[in-house]
Structure formats: C-alpha cells, structure tokens
Design a protein around this motif. Structure first.
Motif, short mmCIF file in Angstrom:
data_model
loop_
_atom_site.label_atom_id
_atom_site.label_comp_id
_atom_site.label_asym_id
_atom_site.label_seq_id
_atom_site.Cartn_x
_atom_site.Cartn_y
_atom_site.Cartn_z
N ALA A 1 -8.36 8.87 17.08
CA ALA A 1 -9.71 9.35 16.82
C ALA A 1 -10.06 9.03 15.38
N ASN A 2 -11.20 8.41 15.17
CA ASN A 2 -11.65 8.07 13.81
C ASN A 2 -10.62 7.25 13.04
N GLY A 3 -9.97 6.34 13.73
CA GLY A 3 -9.07 5.43 13.04
C GLY A 3 -7.68 5.94 12.79
N ALA A 4 -7.41 7.19 13.20
CA ALA A 4 -6.07 7.74 12.98
C ALA A 4 -5.58 8.39 14.27
N VAL A 5 -4.28 8.54 14.38
CA VAL A 5 -3.74 9.21 15.56
C VAL A 5 -4.19 10.67 15.56
N ASP A 6 -4.66 11.10 16.74
CA ASP A 6 -5.09 12.49 16.90
C ASP A 6 -3.85 13.34 17.20
N GLU A 7 -3.30 13.94 16.14
CA GLU A 7 -2.03 14.65 16.30
C GLU A 7 -2.18 15.93 17.11
N SER A 8 -3.42 16.37 17.34
CA SER A 8 -3.62 17.57 18.15
C SER A 8 -3.92 17.24 19.61
N ALA A 9 -3.87 15.96 19.96
CA ALA A 9 -4.13 15.58 21.36
C ALA A 9 -3.03 16.16 22.25
N SER B 1 0.83 -1.20 0.00
CA SER B 1 0.00 0.00 0.00
C SER B 1 0.87 1.26 0.00
N THR B 2 0.26 2.37 -0.40
CA THR B 2 0.90 3.68 -0.22
C THR B 2 0.89 4.02 1.26
N HIS B 3 1.98 4.59 1.74
CA HIS B 3 2.08 4.96 3.15
C HIS B 3 2.56 6.39 3.29
N GLU B 4 2.50 6.88 4.53
CA GLU B 4 3.11 8.16 4.85
C GLU B 4 4.00 7.98 6.06
N PHE B 5 4.70 9.02 6.42
CA PHE B 5 5.68 8.92 7.50
C PHE B 5 5.61 10.22 8.28
N ASP C 1 15.14 17.54 19.21
CA ASP C 1 15.66 17.83 20.54
C ASP C 1 15.63 16.54 21.35
N ALA C 2 16.31 16.56 22.46
CA ALA C 2 16.27 15.39 23.33
C ALA C 2 14.83 15.10 23.71
N GLY C 3 14.49 13.84 23.72
CA GLY C 3 13.13 13.48 24.10
C GLY C 3 12.74 12.17 23.45
N LYS C 4 11.43 11.90 23.54
CA LYS C 4 10.92 10.66 22.97
C LYS C 4 10.02 10.98 21.78
N TYR C 5 10.13 10.12 20.80
CA TYR C 5 9.41 10.34 19.54
C TYR C 5 8.78 9.02 19.09
N VAL C 6 7.71 9.19 18.33
CA VAL C 6 7.12 8.02 17.68
C VAL C 6 6.93 8.39 16.21
N VAL C 7 7.38 7.53 15.34
CA VAL C 7 7.11 7.71 13.91
C VAL C 7 5.95 6.79 13.54
N ILE C 8 5.05 7.33 12.75
CA ILE C 8 3.84 6.58 12.40
C ILE C 8 3.50 6.78 10.92
N CYS C 9 2.62 5.91 10.44
CA CYS C 9 1.87 6.19 9.22
C CYS C 9 0.46 6.51 9.69
N ASN C 10 -0.03 7.70 9.30
CA ASN C 10 -1.33 8.10 9.84
C ASN C 10 -2.44 8.04 8.80
N ILE C 11 -2.27 7.22 7.80
CA ILE C 11 -3.40 6.90 6.92
C ILE C 11 -4.39 6.11 7.77
N PRO C 12 -5.68 6.46 7.71
CA PRO C 12 -6.64 5.81 8.62
C PRO C 12 -6.49 4.28 8.61
N GLY C 13 -6.38 3.75 9.83
CA GLY C 13 -6.26 2.32 10.01
C GLY C 13 -4.83 1.81 10.06
N HIS C 14 -3.90 2.54 9.48
CA HIS C 14 -2.54 2.02 9.37
C HIS C 14 -1.80 2.04 10.70
N TYR C 15 -2.00 3.13 11.50
CA TYR C 15 -1.35 3.15 12.81
C TYR C 15 -1.83 1.98 13.65
N GLU C 16 -3.14 1.82 13.71
CA GLU C 16 -3.69 0.76 14.56
C GLU C 16 -3.31 -0.63 14.04
#
Ligand SMILES: [Cu+2]
Length: 160
Positions: free
Chosen positions: A101-109, A82-86, A135-150
């Motif tokens: 929210a609605n199958g995708a990560v809520d980036e404004s949470a 499938s096509t993905h994003e990053f 910067d120093a810290g913790k990060y998560v990389v995701i594909c946020n096409i609906p359903g793909h993160y989950e």
C-alpha cells in the motif's frame, strides 16, 4: 684544540638542559609501553543462530535461509549506497508477493502474521544486529522504505 671545543659544547649542552628543567617539576615518567598480551575484547555476543544479511540497492541476501526455531541474530550489513532498514515478517505469502500500500508493504494486512522486529536507518557501510525468536513457519525479511520492497529488497526464510 678539538677536544677542548668538544668539552665546551658539552658544557653548553648541560647548561641548556639544566635551564630547561629549572623551576619546573620533573616530567612524569613516560607511560609504560603496552606489552601485555591480554586478549582483544571478545566479539559481541550473538545469541542463537547467526544469520548474515547483506543489503544493497536493491536486494537482500541471506547466508542462511533454512533455520531451526529459536533465537536468531541477524547481522545486517548495508552495502548501500542508500540507507536501508531490515524488517522480519512472518507470513505465508511469497517473498515477492506481500501486500503493498502506498509503495510499502502493508504490515497490518491480514496475511502478515507478525512483525518480529526491525532495524531502522542502517546507513551505508554500517552494520547492525537484530535478535529475534522465530517459531516454526515462513518469514520474509524486507526493507520497507517506500519503493525499496518493490525494487527487490526481500528474502524468504523457512524456520522448522
Ligand atoms: Cu531499502
């Protein structure tokens, strides 16, 4: 007898060549064969720390997830199908526990500290680069096409 036949053939050939050339401008000299040993074009610059990310249905695999703070270039390859994003998110949430929210990560949470950048529409078989400053810290990389993160498209990064 044979010799004269050969001469006759040669004469015909000469006339034929002359006829071909008559009335036309001389053909340009053939382009010189490229024999130089000039170096191949250098690979695209990848500022900062290089990290290879491989996406597939449905996973993201990083070749390095403990990074030094600063510029980082993700070279993202989509193995498809499938096509993905990053998307690079700064968050203390566990990679598999981001707010959805609605199958995708809520980036404004509230628990998503920042969106550092993203690549959209990485078609199967293609690669794209994304340079971000971490910067120093913790990060998560995701594909946020609906359903793909989950479905499993996430990976954690620690930057120190
Ligand atoms: Cu995806």
């Amino acid at each position: 007898m044979l010799r004269s036949a050969a001469i006759a053939l040669a004469a015909v050939a000469t006339v034929t060549l002359a006829a071909c050339n008559s009335g036309s401008t001389p053909a340009p000299a053939p382009a010189p064969v490229e024999t130089s040993t000039a170096p191949a074009p250098s690979e695209a610059e990848t500022p900062g720390t290089p990290v290879s990310a491989t996406e597939a249905d449905f996973s993201i695999t990083l070749d390095n997830s403990d990074l030094a703070a600063g510029e980082t270039t993700f070279a993202v390859t989509n193995d498809g199908p499938s096509t993905h994003e990053f998307v690079v998110l700064q968050t203390d949430d566990a990679p598999d526990a981001l707010p959805v929210a609605n199958g995708a990560v809520d980036e404004s949470a509230p628990s998503i500290t920042a969106n550092l950048g993203e690549i959209e529409e990485i078609t199967t078989g293609s690669s794209k680069d994304l340079t971000v400053t971490l910067d120093a810290g913790k990060y998560v990389v995701i594909c946020n096409i609906p359903g793909h993160y989950e479905a499993g498209m996430h990976a954690g990064l620690t930057v120190a």
